[in-house]
Design a protein around this motif. Structure first.
Motif, short mmCIF file in Angstrom:
data_model
loop_
_atom_site.label_atom_id
_atom_site.label_comp_id
_atom_site.label_asym_id
_atom_site.label_seq_id
_atom_site.Cartn_x
_atom_site.Cartn_y
_atom_site.Cartn_z
N ARG A 102 1.40 -54.68 -2.41
CA ARG A 102 2.74 -55.27 -2.50
C ARG A 102 3.50 -55.06 -1.19
NH1 ARG A 102 5.62 -56.85 -6.73
NH2 ARG A 102 4.17 -55.84 -8.18
N GLY A 106 4.83 -57.91 1.55
CA GLY A 106 6.26 -58.09 1.80
C GLY A 106 6.75 -57.47 3.08
N MET A 177 0.17 -63.72 4.08
CA MET A 177 1.46 -63.72 4.76
C MET A 177 1.55 -64.85 5.77
SD MET A 177 2.97 -59.94 5.55
CE MET A 177 1.59 -59.47 6.58
N GLN A 195 5.48 -63.24 -6.50
CA GLN A 195 4.84 -62.13 -5.79
C GLN A 195 4.06 -61.24 -6.73
OE1 GLN A 195 6.99 -58.69 -4.13
NE2 GLN A 195 6.15 -59.26 -2.13
#
Length: 221
Positions: A102, A106, A177, A195
């Protein structure tokens, strides 16, 4: 050293750090916009409102500046301390792996755009400067993840089988990403995925690979 001398020294150090940070930010934006080959130290100095001597003082030369930009870009996306904090947290290794995925997806909150562009360009067309980034930033961060993978697989940390798993965990996160920031139909579909769903998908993908590596591992006699 007098109190006044100490104060001046601290102010000088603070000003120097601020100047270095300003040069890095401007250089990052310029390298992202025009690439390394088409960006000069003179351009960067003018926009950062410093003289060329300041760039040479802080970064030695143009190559040193570019390497520093690559390192800064990588740190803005994922700092080693952030990863170490996840690895040192409480709970089972599987939960830490999911939290790590995660985080890698991010990165830090509201990152600037230029780090992804600069690093993406290096991934697509690697330069000799990429070796500096790998040794200074990438490898230490990958090795910090080893305790999690060792606990999940029961494979010793320095075993080649486990070391080869490192990029297989990080690379898919980086790929998602980069793809998620492109203006393509596939990217649009990705952005339609939450997400949480993406984290769960990559977590299952990673766990499946680790399970296969564990099943095929034979400890040296």
């Amino acid at each position: 050293m007098t109190k006044a001398q100490t104060t001046r020294r601290r102010i000088g150090r603070s000003d120097g750090e601020a100047t270095r940070a300003r040069i890095l930010a401007v250089a990052g934006e310029r390298f992202a916009a025009s690439g390394f080959a088409d960006t000069t130290n003179k351009d960067i100095a003018a926009e950062a409102e410093v003289d060329l001597a300041s760039i040479n003082y802080h970064f030695r030369d143009r190559a040193g500046l570019y390497q520093a930009v690559l390192i800064e870009a990588h740190r803005r996306i994922a700092d080693l301390q952030d990863i170490e904090q996840i690895v040192a947290g409480d709970g089972p290794a599987e939960g830490k792996l999911k939290e790590l995925i995660r985080f890698l997806l991010g990165g830090r909150a509201n990152p600037a755009e230029w780090p992804m562009i600069v690093l993406g360009r290096e991934i697509v067309a690697p330069s000799p400067h990429l070796q500096v980034l790998q040794s200074r930033e990438v490898l230490p961060k990958l090795k910090a993840i080893l305790p999690i993978l060792a606990e999940i697989t029961a494979i010793p940390q320095q075993t080649p089988d486990l070391l080869r798993c490192l990029p297989c965990i990080a690379a898919p996160c980086v790929a998602f990403m980069l793809l998620g920031r492109s203006g393509t139909p596939v990217a649009d579909q990705m952005r339609a995925t939450s997400q949480d769903e993406l984290v769960e998908h990559l977590f299952r993908y990673a766990m499946g690979g680790l399970a296969a590596v564990r099943a095929g591992f034979h400890a040296p006699q």
